[in-house]
Design an enzyme around this catalytic site. Sequence first.
Site, PDB file in Angstrom:
ATOM      1  N   ASP A   1       0.845  -1.209   0.000  1.00  0.00           N
ATOM      2  CA  ASP A   1       0.000   0.000   0.000  1.00  0.00           C
ATOM      3  C   ASP A   1       0.871   1.247   0.000  1.00  0.00           C
ATOM      4  O   ASP A   1       1.877   1.301   0.698  1.00  0.00           O
ATOM      5  CB  ASP A   1      -0.892  -0.014   1.254  1.00  0.00           C
ATOM      6  CG  ASP A   1      -2.126   0.846   1.089  1.00  0.00           C
ATOM      7  OD1 ASP A   1      -2.105   1.780   0.282  1.00  0.00           O
ATOM      8  OD2 ASP A   1      -3.119   0.578   1.795  1.00  0.00           O
TER       9      ASP A   1
ATOM     10  N   HIS B   1      -9.810  -1.573  -7.949  1.00  0.00           N
ATOM     11  CA  HIS B   1      -9.540  -0.355  -7.162  1.00  0.00           C
ATOM     12  C   HIS B   1      -8.566   0.568  -7.900  1.00  0.00           C
ATOM     13  O   HIS B   1      -8.762   1.780  -7.960  1.00  0.00           O
ATOM     14  CB  HIS B   1      -8.973  -0.780  -5.808  1.00  0.00           C
ATOM     15  CG  HIS B   1      -8.719   0.348  -4.866  1.00  0.00           C
ATOM     16  ND1 HIS B   1      -9.722   1.097  -4.300  1.00  0.00           N
ATOM     17  CD2 HIS B   1      -7.546   0.857  -4.374  1.00  0.00           C
ATOM     18  CE1 HIS B   1      -9.192   2.005  -3.501  1.00  0.00           C
ATOM     19  NE2 HIS B   1      -7.872   1.888  -3.535  1.00  0.00           N
TER      20      HIS B   1
HETATM   21  C1  HEM Z   1      -9.362   0.144   3.232  1.00  0.00           C
HETATM   22  C2  HEM Z   1      -9.456   0.861   2.132  1.00  0.00           C
HETATM   23  C3  HEM Z   1      -8.411   0.883   1.048  1.00  0.00           C
HETATM   24  C4  HEM Z   1      -7.467  -0.040   0.742  1.00  0.00           C
HETATM   25  C5  HEM Z   1      -7.229  -1.374   1.408  1.00  0.00           C
HETATM   26  C6  HEM Z   1      -6.719   0.470  -0.382  1.00  0.00           C
HETATM   27  C7  HEM Z   1      -5.681  -0.192  -0.998  1.00  0.00           C
HETATM   28  C8  HEM Z   1      -4.991   0.279  -2.092  1.00  0.00           C
HETATM   29  C9  HEM Z   1      -3.941  -0.428  -2.779  1.00  0.00           C
HETATM   30  C10 HEM Z   1      -3.435  -1.802  -2.388  1.00  0.00           C
HETATM   31  C11 HEM Z   1      -3.518   0.329  -3.799  1.00  0.00           C
HETATM   32  C12 HEM Z   1      -2.448  -0.022  -4.846  1.00  0.00           C
HETATM   33  C13 HEM Z   1      -1.074   0.360  -4.414  1.00  0.00           C
HETATM   34  C14 HEM Z   1      -0.848   1.841  -4.260  1.00  0.00           C
HETATM   35  O1  HEM Z   1      -0.701   2.581  -5.241  1.00  0.00           O
HETATM   36  O2  HEM Z   1      -0.840   2.277  -3.107  1.00  0.00           O
HETATM   37  C15 HEM Z   1      -4.293   1.545  -3.755  1.00  0.00           C
HETATM   38  C16 HEM Z   1      -4.138   2.594  -4.631  1.00  0.00           C
HETATM   39  C17 HEM Z   1      -4.833   3.763  -4.556  1.00  0.00           C
HETATM   40  N1  HEM Z   1      -5.861   4.061  -3.685  1.00  0.00           N
HETATM   41 FE1  HEM Z   1      -6.579   2.856  -2.251  1.00  0.00          FE
HETATM   42  N2  HEM Z   1      -7.216   1.693  -0.713  1.00  0.00           N
HETATM   43  C18 HEM Z   1      -8.245   1.988   0.131  1.00  0.00           C
HETATM   44  C19 HEM Z   1      -9.023   3.121   0.143  1.00  0.00           C
HETATM   45  C20 HEM Z   1      -8.844   4.179  -0.693  1.00  0.00           C
HETATM   46  C21 HEM Z   1      -9.623   5.400  -0.654  1.00  0.00           C
HETATM   47  C22 HEM Z   1     -10.758   5.688   0.322  1.00  0.00           C
HETATM   48  C23 HEM Z   1      -9.123   6.207  -1.616  1.00  0.00           C
HETATM   49  C24 HEM Z   1      -9.560   7.593  -2.010  1.00  0.00           C
HETATM   50  C25 HEM Z   1     -10.787   8.035  -1.973  1.00  0.00           C
HETATM   51  C26 HEM Z   1      -8.035   5.501  -2.264  1.00  0.00           C
HETATM   52  C27 HEM Z   1      -7.269   6.014  -3.280  1.00  0.00           C
HETATM   53  C28 HEM Z   1      -6.262   5.334  -3.910  1.00  0.00           C
HETATM   54  C29 HEM Z   1      -5.457   5.918  -4.974  1.00  0.00           C
HETATM   55  C30 HEM Z   1      -5.559   7.333  -5.535  1.00  0.00           C
HETATM   56  C31 HEM Z   1      -4.572   4.923  -5.384  1.00  0.00           C
HETATM   57  C32 HEM Z   1      -3.521   5.038  -6.500  1.00  0.00           C
HETATM   58  C33 HEM Z   1      -4.222   4.768  -7.808  1.00  0.00           C
HETATM   59  C34 HEM Z   1      -3.264   4.842  -8.982  1.00  0.00           C
HETATM   60  O3  HEM Z   1      -2.561   3.851  -9.251  1.00  0.00           O
HETATM   61  O4  HEM Z   1      -3.233   5.891  -9.635  1.00  0.00           O
HETATM   62  N3  HEM Z   1      -7.907   4.285  -1.688  1.00  0.00           N
HETATM   63  N4  HEM Z   1      -5.175   1.484  -2.713  1.00  0.00           N
END
Ligand code: HEM
Length: 414
Positions: A234, A326
Amino acid sequence: VTSSQTPDLPPAVDAPPTGGPRRRTVLLSGLLGAGAGVASGAAMAVAAERSRPEPDPRLAAAGARVRPFRGTHQAGIVEPPPHYAAFVAFDLAEGSDRDAVRRLLTVWTDDIERLMAGRGTLTDLEPELAAVPASLTVTVGVGPGLVGLTGAEVPGWLAPLPAFPEIDRLEDAWSGGDLLLQVCADSPTTVAHAQRRLTTSVADLATVRWVQRGFREPFEGPGVPMRNLLGQVDGTVQPDVTGLDADLLWVGDDGPAWLRGGSSVVVRRIGMRLDDWDRVDRASRENAVGRRLDTGAPVTGGGIDTPPDLGATDGLGFHVVDDAAHLRRAHATAPHERFLRRPYSFDDGQGSSARSGLVFVAYQADPARQFVPVQRRLAELDLLNLWTVPVGSAVFAVLPGAAEGEVLGEAMFA
Ligand code: HEM
């Protein structure tokens, strides 16, 4: 811009060698217990001496590390996130006025400067607990009610986020507040002490509304990424907030004068349905995000820093990165739809559906413009929603940094 966050901390502590101090202590205390039943004082002193860990210079250096308090911006935003955090929201006491707010910020400015330097606060009864700063940062945020009391302009975005009824199961117990303290350090003792001193020193001015404690991977470093409790790597894709994308983070000339150099923070408590997640096969779990669980690389190939190929299709013509993954749904569709994510895991909930999960923390100059469009897309469609439940939500304006001799938030009273 793609970058994995690498903290500047030593990653590993060597285990004591077999037969070393720890083992001898176990043997010694076993013998004492089986024999006389009551250990003599001298024997206990020997045991304590032998069970003391070998001094590790890298750990000592990490414990002594100090982050600067004074500056254009507050600390605790762009630095690599320390391993432990407490997010504490406060309500101002009934009948508070402008002077009360100013008093509170004056006390906190002094307390925070001392604590971050490894010194006790003025009224500290246990200054020894402040002696290990361990990269302590304390970051102060303010809610709309407090800003209104000071008479300063309340930015339009400083309000609860719009409702996301598809996913939100918000509880008052984790939402809102007049003030926020984000306390981060590489020692949980340091976090607990700073949290307590900052709470007690303003006890007549504000009461605690909620506390969310979180942790990251203490051994994060080369080969050991930050993983959330779903097991995913993450924090991979982030804007370059110390370089080209700095204006995504800091309030500039278009914001209220008192907030220039400040920011905003969204804190969402998101529970994870870990039992349900355990029942899903690995391919489906990787599909839910669009990244591999082992390396964190995109499912379209390459390494962790390879940009995902969102257009790639399989033999049947389906997107390799699922349409509801996601990654695809969170990816910015315009350059301004980006923000700095600085989340911490939690594993301590009681009596609610959310015992484990993520304290999701996002910093940006304007949450309405940058954060809300992404959150709206995710609320509409995101495979991760099958296993995640937002139970808390709050938005705060993050005060600019305090220059030498200044009190945090001073410009609100101009
Ligand atoms: C428990 C809730 C969540 C989990 C487990 C989660 C997990 C992840 C994971 C594993 C990634 C891919 C690796 C990374 O780039 O960090 C990711 C990317 C991302 N997440 Fe989440 N996330 C969660 C909630 C959210 C929320 C609430 C938002 C915004 C409203 C968000 C926004 C993003 C963004 C902007 C990316 C990067 C996307 C890209 O590659 O451009 N995430 N998240």
